[in-house]
Design a protein around this motif. Structure first.
Motif, PDB file in Angstrom:
ATOM      1  N   ALA A   1       0.823  -1.213   0.000  1.00  0.00           N
ATOM      2  CA  ALA A   1       0.000   0.000   0.000  1.00  0.00           C
ATOM      3  C   ALA A   1       0.854   1.259   0.000  1.00  0.00           C
ATOM      4  CB  ALA A   1      -0.929  -0.008   1.213  1.00  0.00           C
ATOM      5  N   ALA A   2       1.916   1.273   0.796  1.00  0.00           N
ATOM      6  CA  ALA A   2       2.790   2.449   0.835  1.00  0.00           C
ATOM      7  C   ALA A   2       3.437   2.691  -0.526  1.00  0.00           C
ATOM      8  CB  ALA A   2       3.861   2.264   1.907  1.00  0.00           C
ATOM      9  N   THR A   3       3.838   1.614  -1.171  1.00  0.00           N
ATOM     10  CA  THR A   3       4.446   1.737  -2.504  1.00  0.00           C
ATOM     11  C   THR A   3       3.416   2.247  -3.509  1.00  0.00           C
ATOM     12  OG1 THR A   3       5.920  -0.099  -1.940  1.00  0.00           O
ATOM     13  CG2 THR A   3       5.761   0.504  -4.268  1.00  0.00           C
ATOM     14  N   LEU A   4       2.215   1.703  -3.462  1.00  0.00           N
ATOM     15  CA  LEU A   4       1.155   2.164  -4.354  1.00  0.00           C
ATOM     16  C   LEU A   4       0.831   3.635  -4.114  1.00  0.00           C
ATOM     17  CD1 LEU A   4      -1.114  -0.991  -4.175  1.00  0.00           C
ATOM     18  CD2 LEU A   4      -0.073  -0.073  -6.271  1.00  0.00           C
ATOM     19  N   THR A   5       0.880   4.062  -2.861  1.00  0.00           N
ATOM     20  CA  THR A   5       0.636   5.469  -2.543  1.00  0.00           C
ATOM     21  C   THR A   5       1.691   6.336  -3.210  1.00  0.00           C
ATOM     22  OG1 THR A   5      -0.371   4.880  -0.433  1.00  0.00           O
ATOM     23  CG2 THR A   5       0.373   7.159  -0.677  1.00  0.00           C
ATOM     24  N   GLU A   6       2.955   5.935  -3.104  1.00  0.00           N
ATOM     25  CA  GLU A   6       4.034   6.696  -3.736  1.00  0.00           C
ATOM     26  C   GLU A   6       3.871   6.745  -5.256  1.00  0.00           C
ATOM     27  OE1 GLU A   6       8.149   6.370  -2.262  1.00  0.00           O
ATOM     28  OE2 GLU A   6       7.321   4.901  -0.851  1.00  0.00           O
ATOM     29  N   LEU A   7       3.274   5.709  -5.817  1.00  0.00           N
ATOM     30  CA  LEU A   7       3.035   5.672  -7.263  1.00  0.00           C
ATOM     31  C   LEU A   7       1.763   6.427  -7.662  1.00  0.00           C
ATOM     32  CD1 LEU A   7       4.005   1.946  -7.904  1.00  0.00           C
ATOM     33  CD2 LEU A   7       5.182   3.965  -8.836  1.00  0.00           C
ATOM     34  N   GLY A   8       1.030   6.944  -6.677  1.00  0.00           N
ATOM     35  CA  GLY A   8      -0.199   7.680  -6.959  1.00  0.00           C
ATOM     36  C   GLY A   8      -1.390   6.793  -7.259  1.00  0.00           C
TER      37      GLY A   8
ATOM     38  N   ALA B   1      -5.045   6.756   6.394  1.00  0.00           N
ATOM     39  CA  ALA B   1      -5.318   8.198   6.488  1.00  0.00           C
ATOM     40  C   ALA B   1      -4.409   8.983   5.545  1.00  0.00           C
ATOM     41  CB  ALA B   1      -5.134   8.675   7.922  1.00  0.00           C
ATOM     42  N   THR B   2      -3.160   8.579   5.467  1.00  0.00           N
ATOM     43  CA  THR B   2      -2.203   9.278   4.602  1.00  0.00           C
ATOM     44  C   THR B   2      -2.609   9.191   3.141  1.00  0.00           C
ATOM     45  OG1 THR B   2      -0.414   8.916   6.169  1.00  0.00           O
ATOM     46  CG2 THR B   2       0.216   9.370   3.893  1.00  0.00           C
ATOM     47  N   VAL B   3      -3.126   8.053   2.728  1.00  0.00           N
ATOM     48  CA  VAL B   3      -3.594   7.925   1.339  1.00  0.00           C
ATOM     49  C   VAL B   3      -4.671   8.963   1.065  1.00  0.00           C
ATOM     50  CG1 VAL B   3      -4.778   6.453  -0.343  1.00  0.00           C
ATOM     51  CG2 VAL B   3      -3.027   5.476   1.155  1.00  0.00           C
ATOM     52  N   HIS B   4      -5.618   9.091   1.970  1.00  0.00           N
ATOM     53  CA  HIS B   4      -6.672  10.091   1.778  1.00  0.00           C
ATOM     54  C   HIS B   4      -6.084  11.503   1.715  1.00  0.00           C
ATOM     55  CE1 HIS B   4     -10.198   7.599   1.752  1.00  0.00           C
ATOM     56  NE2 HIS B   4      -9.783   6.959   2.836  1.00  0.00           N
TER      57      HIS B   4
END
Length: 129
Positions: A66-73, A100-103
């Protein structure tokens, strides 16, 4: 990157040396995190996804994915993996913070704030909340 390469090699060796043992999962997560640290996000994602094929019930692997996907947008995919990590580890603060960070990163500030507030209510004594 020399130190990161060396660290990655250690994680890969851990993965081999502990194949079949629960510690093997740490080798997968560590090796993928090093790729993230090196800015190789697509390779890190591929590593995490391979790890999840082998260990689909591991919350740390879902959080790392999930963190990696977040960095990839790729926010919607990230939310799915954080949700799975929370389901697998309901007491985990890290995946809730990630959720929460993703949001926040997606510009959904009201949802991010609601989620952060929930974390504080659920885990009032956790300094990472």
């Amino acid at each position: 990157t020399g130190q990161l390469d060396a660290a990655r090699e250690l994680y890969l060796r851990l993965r081999q040396d502990f194949a079949g043992d629960p510690s093997e999962q740490l080798g997968w997560a560590g090796a993928a995190e090093i790729l993230r640290d090196m800015g190789m996000l697509d390779a890190a994602l591929a590593e995490y996804l391979s790890a999840l094929e082998k260990f689909p019930q591991h919350p740390v692997l879902h959080s790392g994915t999930a963190a990696t996907l977040t960095e990839l947008g790729r926010f919607d995919e990230a939310l799915k993996h954080y949700s799975m990590a929370i389901e697998l580890d309901p007491e985990g603060v890290v995946p809730r913070n990630g959720y929460a960070t993703v949001h926040k990163e997606a510009g959904r500030l009201a949802q991010a704030l609601r989620t952060y507030d929930q974390i504080i209510l659920l885990f009032p004594k956790d300094v990472t909340a």
